[in-house]
Design a protein around this motif. Structure first.
Motif, PDB file in Angstrom:
ATOM      1  N   ASN A  89       0.814  -1.224   0.000  1.00  0.00           N
ATOM      2  CA  ASN A  89       0.000   0.000   0.000  1.00  0.00           C
ATOM      3  C   ASN A  89       0.842   1.266   0.000  1.00  0.00           C
ATOM      4  OD1 ASN A  89       1.025  -0.336   2.538  1.00  0.00           O
ATOM      5  ND2 ASN A  89      -0.805   0.386   3.608  1.00  0.00           N
ATOM      6  N   GLN A  90       2.048   1.197  -0.567  1.00  0.00           N
ATOM      7  CA  GLN A  90       2.857   2.401  -0.671  1.00  0.00           C
ATOM      8  C   GLN A  90       3.629   2.411  -1.985  1.00  0.00           C
ATOM      9  OE1 GLN A  90       6.138   2.803   2.112  1.00  0.00           O
ATOM     10  NE2 GLN A  90       6.519   0.599   2.132  1.00  0.00           N
ATOM     11  N   ILE A  91       4.123   3.578  -2.345  1.00  0.00           N
ATOM     12  CA  ILE A  91       4.899   3.735  -3.568  1.00  0.00           C
ATOM     13  C   ILE A  91       6.293   4.213  -3.209  1.00  0.00           C
ATOM     14  CG2 ILE A  91       5.170   5.126  -5.667  1.00  0.00           C
ATOM     15  CD1 ILE A  91       2.144   5.111  -5.959  1.00  0.00           C
ATOM     16  N   LEU A  92       7.295   3.564  -3.806  1.00  0.00           N
ATOM     17  CA  LEU A  92       8.684   3.997  -3.663  1.00  0.00           C
ATOM     18  C   LEU A  92       9.072   4.735  -4.935  1.00  0.00           C
ATOM     19  CD1 LEU A  92      11.488   4.075  -2.341  1.00  0.00           C
ATOM     20  CD2 LEU A  92      11.901   1.778  -3.271  1.00  0.00           C
ATOM     21  N   HIS A  93       9.338   6.018  -4.784  1.00  0.00           N
ATOM     22  CA  HIS A  93       9.758   6.864  -5.904  1.00  0.00           C
ATOM     23  C   HIS A  93      11.280   6.961  -5.857  1.00  0.00           C
ATOM     24  CE1 HIS A  93      10.252  11.359  -7.226  1.00  0.00           C
ATOM     25  NE2 HIS A  93      10.820  10.534  -8.078  1.00  0.00           N
ATOM     26  N   LEU A  94      11.929   6.389  -6.856  1.00  0.00           N
ATOM     27  CA  LEU A  94      13.388   6.416  -6.953  1.00  0.00           C
ATOM     28  C   LEU A  94      13.813   7.392  -8.031  1.00  0.00           C
ATOM     29  CD1 LEU A  94      14.295   2.621  -6.876  1.00  0.00           C
ATOM     30  CD2 LEU A  94      14.812   4.298  -5.125  1.00  0.00           C
ATOM     31  N   GLU A  95      14.710   8.271  -7.693  1.00  0.00           N
ATOM     32  CA  GLU A  95      15.242   9.196  -8.691  1.00  0.00           C
ATOM     33  C   GLU A  95      16.754   9.219  -8.594  1.00  0.00           C
ATOM     34  OE1 GLU A  95      14.509  13.656 -10.461  1.00  0.00           O
ATOM     35  OE2 GLU A  95      12.984  12.569  -9.355  1.00  0.00           O
ATOM     36  N   PHE A  96      17.413   8.919  -9.703  1.00  0.00           N
ATOM     37  CA  PHE A  96      18.880   8.909  -9.768  1.00  0.00           C
ATOM     38  C   PHE A  96      19.360  10.174 -10.472  1.00  0.00           C
ATOM     39  CE2 PHE A  96      17.509   4.528  -9.571  1.00  0.00           C
ATOM     40  CZ  PHE A  96      18.392   3.943  -8.680  1.00  0.00           C
ATOM     41  N   GLN A  97      20.399  10.798  -9.919  1.00  0.00           N
ATOM     42  CA  GLN A  97      20.934  12.037 -10.492  1.00  0.00           C
ATOM     43  C   GLN A  97      22.453  11.978 -10.591  1.00  0.00           C
ATOM     44  OE1 GLN A  97      17.817  13.963 -11.767  1.00  0.00           O
ATOM     45  NE2 GLN A  97      19.645  15.213 -11.567  1.00  0.00           N
ATOM     46  N   THR A  98      22.974  12.448 -11.697  1.00  0.00           N
ATOM     47  CA  THR A  98      24.421  12.590 -11.826  1.00  0.00           C
ATOM     48  C   THR A  98      24.861  14.025 -11.555  1.00  0.00           C
ATOM     49  OG1 THR A  98      24.144  12.954 -14.199  1.00  0.00           O
ATOM     50  CG2 THR A  98      24.655  10.713 -13.487  1.00  0.00           C
ATOM     51  N   SER A  99      23.913  14.956 -11.619  1.00  0.00           N
ATOM     52  CA  SER A  99      24.236  16.371 -11.440  1.00  0.00           C
ATOM     53  C   SER A  99      23.154  17.045 -10.600  1.00  0.00           C
ATOM     54  CB  SER A  99      24.337  17.072 -12.795  1.00  0.00           C
ATOM     55  OG  SER A  99      24.392  18.475 -12.642  1.00  0.00           O
TER      56      SER A  99
END
Length: 282
Positions: free
Chosen positions: A54-64
């Motif tokens: 019942n949850q969402i994992l928001h993954l965001e990868f950044q190089t800058s």
């Protein structure tokens, strides 16, 4: 960028491993959300949404740390879109791959007059490599983890990759390792430790290659359209001013095609200037 495709590949093919690492969740009931949410999608390096119970994992990868809109606001924007559409608990993790001293990488919330929105930030260069080395799916990230001897760490990763029994998985993880290791190590060292032929046989390498070919084709098409439009304009209106030409070069292929038709009705440079003023940039 190849980093984008690599991170997306890992998160979407090994969602349970990322959930275990980031949420200490052992559930296998995980769904990768193939969604652009509502409104126009935000441009980002690599974004993945995993629905875990019942949850969402928001993954965001950044190089800058550089971003438009700024990263902190972008996390808020994604949160509100996800909340509106799914109305469940949302965990957001922003993962910086490459070392930066920018204060943005040390910022964990968006603050405005009446709004405070918090999210989690991971700076890989500060992370203990031990849990990453213990999981084949996270080996590519281990190359960027904290170490007093980065070359020894890369050797440990190479050894762990060699121990992966299943051939296809070993090839794909090896390819991902080599791509992300390129953010930190010289290519010569990477090629010493990893066989290039194994990388070329992997799914992720073929995907990167295919996207590169597609991007090359798009650039070629745009260049042809641009040259045609500039020739037509010069023949009809005379030499195009440098500032105007710069505006034209910023247009997308579809906009160049529209301009190629519209310019047939132009009688002066003013017509061209008015036309460019009334359309949005690419």
């Amino acid at each position: 960028m190849s980093y984008d495709n690599t991170c997306k590949y890992l998160a979407e093919n090994y969602p349970a491993d990322f959930a275990r690492w980031l949420l200490a969740s052992e559930t296998s009931d995980i769904q990768v959300l193939k969604t652009e949410l509502t409104l126009e999608p935000i441009r980002a390096d690599s974004v993945t949404f995993l629905q875990i119970a019942n949850q969402i994992l928001h993954l965001e990868f950044q190089t800058s740390p550089k971003s438009t809109p700024p990263l902190d606001f972008r996390m808020l924007d994604y949160y509100t879109r996800l909340k509106r559409q799914y109305w469940c608990d949302i965990q957001q993790v922003l993962i910086f791959l490459q070392f930066t001293s920018s204060e943005i990488a040390y910022q964990t919330q968006y603050v405005n007059t009446n709004t405070i929105h918090k999210y989690r930030v991971i700076r890989l260069w500060e992370e203990d490599p031990t849990p990453l080395l213990a999981n084949p799916a996270l080996l590519p990230l281990a190359t960027l983890a904290q170490s007093n001897s980065p070359e020894d760490l890369l050797q440990q990763v190479a050894t762990a990759v060699d121990m992966i029994e299943e051939t296809d998985e070993r090839q794909n993880i090896s390819a991902c390792v080599q791509v992300l290791a390129g953010l930190r190590f010289d290519k010569s060292l990477i090629t010493q430790l990893f066989r290039e032929d194994i990388m070329q046989e992997s799914v992720i390498y073929q995907d990167i290659l295919q996207k590169g070919l597609q991007q090359g084709e798009e650039r070629g098409k745009k260049q042809e359209a641009l040259q045609l439009v500039l020739r037509q304009l010069t023949r009809r209106l005379g030499a195009v001013e440098p500032q105007t030409e710069q505006q034209i070069r910023a247009l997308a292929i579809a906009q160049l095609e529209d301009l190629a038709e519209a310019l047939l009705d132009f009688t002066s440079q003013a017509d061209l200037a008015n036309y460019l003023t009334n359309i949005s940039p690419a």
